[in-house]
Design a protein around this motif. Sequence first.
Motif, PDB file in Angstrom:
ATOM      1  N   THR A  63      27.493  20.871  81.586  1.00  0.00           N
ATOM      2  CA  THR A  63      27.771  19.435  81.598  1.00  0.00           C
ATOM      3  C   THR A  63      26.649  18.697  82.309  1.00  0.00           C
ATOM      4  N   ILE A  64      26.534  17.416  82.004  1.00  0.00           N
ATOM      5  CA  ILE A  64      25.549  16.557  82.666  1.00  0.00           C
ATOM      6  C   ILE A  64      26.189  15.191  82.874  1.00  0.00           C
ATOM      7  N   THR A  65      26.000  14.630  84.068  1.00  0.00           N
ATOM      8  CA  THR A  65      26.553  13.319  84.360  1.00  0.00           C
ATOM      9  C   THR A  65      25.527  12.234  84.043  1.00  0.00           C
ATOM     10  N   SER A  66      25.984  10.998  84.078  1.00  0.00           N
ATOM     11  CA  SER A  66      25.094   9.876  83.802  1.00  0.00           C
ATOM     12  C   SER A  66      23.983   9.762  84.846  1.00  0.00           C
ATOM     13  N   SER A  67      24.182  10.385  86.004  1.00  0.00           N
ATOM     14  CA  SER A  67      23.143  10.373  87.043  1.00  0.00           C
ATOM     15  C   SER A  67      22.236  11.598  86.956  1.00  0.00           C
ATOM     16  N   GLY A  68      22.508  12.483  85.998  1.00  0.00           N
ATOM     17  CA  GLY A  68      21.640  13.630  85.773  1.00  0.00           C
ATOM     18  C   GLY A  68      22.068  14.932  86.432  1.00  0.00           C
ATOM     19  N   SER A  69      23.190  14.936  87.107  1.00  0.00           N
ATOM     20  CA  SER A  69      23.666  16.181  87.716  1.00  0.00           C
ATOM     21  C   SER A  69      24.181  17.137  86.642  1.00  0.00           C
ATOM     22  N   THR A  70      23.824  18.400  86.776  1.00  0.00           N
ATOM     23  CA  THR A  70      24.194  19.391  85.766  1.00  0.00           C
ATOM     24  C   THR A  70      25.028  20.513  86.374  1.00  0.00           C
ATOM     25  N   VAL A  71      25.856  21.097  85.514  1.00  0.00           N
ATOM     26  CA  VAL A  71      26.667  22.265  85.861  1.00  0.00           C
ATOM     27  C   VAL A  71      26.566  23.236  84.692  1.00  0.00           C
ATOM     28  N   TYR A  72      26.399  24.519  85.003  1.00  0.00           N
ATOM     29  CA  TYR A  72      26.296  25.546  83.971  1.00  0.00           C
ATOM     30  C   TYR A  72      27.317  26.651  84.221  1.00  0.00           C
ATOM     31  N   ALA A  73      27.817  27.217  83.128  1.00  0.00           N
ATOM     32  CA  ALA A  73      28.607  28.437  83.249  1.00  0.00           C
ATOM     33  C   ALA A  73      27.693  29.553  83.737  1.00  0.00           C
ATOM     34  N   ASP A  74      28.233  30.463  84.522  1.00  0.00           N
ATOM     35  CA  ASP A  74      27.427  31.568  85.049  1.00  0.00           C
ATOM     36  C   ASP A  74      26.784  32.375  83.929  1.00  0.00           C
ATOM     37  N   SER A  75      27.482  32.488  82.821  1.00  0.00           N
ATOM     38  CA  SER A  75      27.009  33.324  81.721  1.00  0.00           C
ATOM     39  C   SER A  75      25.763  32.759  81.030  1.00  0.00           C
ATOM     40  N   VAL A  76      25.460  31.481  81.247  1.00  0.00           N
ATOM     41  CA  VAL A  76      24.310  30.887  80.552  1.00  0.00           C
ATOM     42  C   VAL A  76      23.232  30.404  81.513  1.00  0.00           C
ATOM     43  N   LYS A  77      23.471  30.485  82.807  1.00  0.00           N
ATOM     44  CA  LYS A  77      22.486  30.035  83.793  1.00  0.00           C
ATOM     45  C   LYS A  77      21.161  30.752  83.595  1.00  0.00           C
ATOM     46  N   GLY A  78      20.086  29.967  83.615  1.00  0.00           N
ATOM     47  CA  GLY A  78      18.756  30.526  83.451  1.00  0.00           C
ATOM     48  C   GLY A  78      18.343  30.705  81.995  1.00  0.00           C
ATOM     49  N   ARG A  79      19.288  30.551  81.066  1.00  0.00           N
ATOM     50  CA  ARG A  79      18.978  30.704  79.635  1.00  0.00           C
ATOM     51  C   ARG A  79      19.157  29.398  78.866  1.00  0.00           C
ATOM     52  N   PHE A  80      20.138  28.613  79.267  1.00  0.00           N
ATOM     53  CA  PHE A  80      20.445  27.364  78.561  1.00  0.00           C
ATOM     54  C   PHE A  80      20.066  26.170  79.432  1.00  0.00           C
ATOM     55  N   THR A  81      19.650  25.088  78.776  1.00  0.00           N
ATOM     56  CA  THR A  81      19.336  23.851  79.487  1.00  0.00           C
ATOM     57  C   THR A  81      19.968  22.673  78.769  1.00  0.00           C
ATOM     58  N   ILE A  82      20.736  21.881  79.501  1.00  0.00           N
ATOM     59  CA  ILE A  82      21.344  20.670  78.960  1.00  0.00           C
ATOM     60  C   ILE A  82      20.494  19.479  79.360  1.00  0.00           C
TER      61      ILE A  82
END
Length: 114
Positions: free
Chosen positions: A50-69
């Motif tokens: 997920t990404i907020t309107s201010s640019g903060s992001t959250v990733y599932a552990d399973s995709v961290k380091g591989r996916f970018t939102i």
Amino acid sequence: QVQLVESGGGLVQPGGSLRLSCAASGTIFSIIKMGWYRQAPGKERELVATITSSGSTVYADSVKGRFTISGLNAKNTLYLQMNSLKPEDTAVYYCHADQGASYWGQGTQVAVSS
């Protein structure tokens, strides 16, 4: 009302890359947060990033380091860059927008297989 249309899914070999796009239209100025979720056959829908309107992001552990939102405020389009794809990433990927109310796209299929 917000309308979301995903694109960019497809079939890719393990280790490959795909970029998903989600075009947002309607009353997008008040979107608080957007994100990508996925649902594999026989499993519940799960958060990918997920990404907020201010640019903060959250990733599932399973995709961290591989996916970018990215995206949201720029060009009204949300992206998900997926690298080093694995067979377990196979799922229908859905775009979501939180505007107080919740909106979903129709989904785009991602299949990772050799």
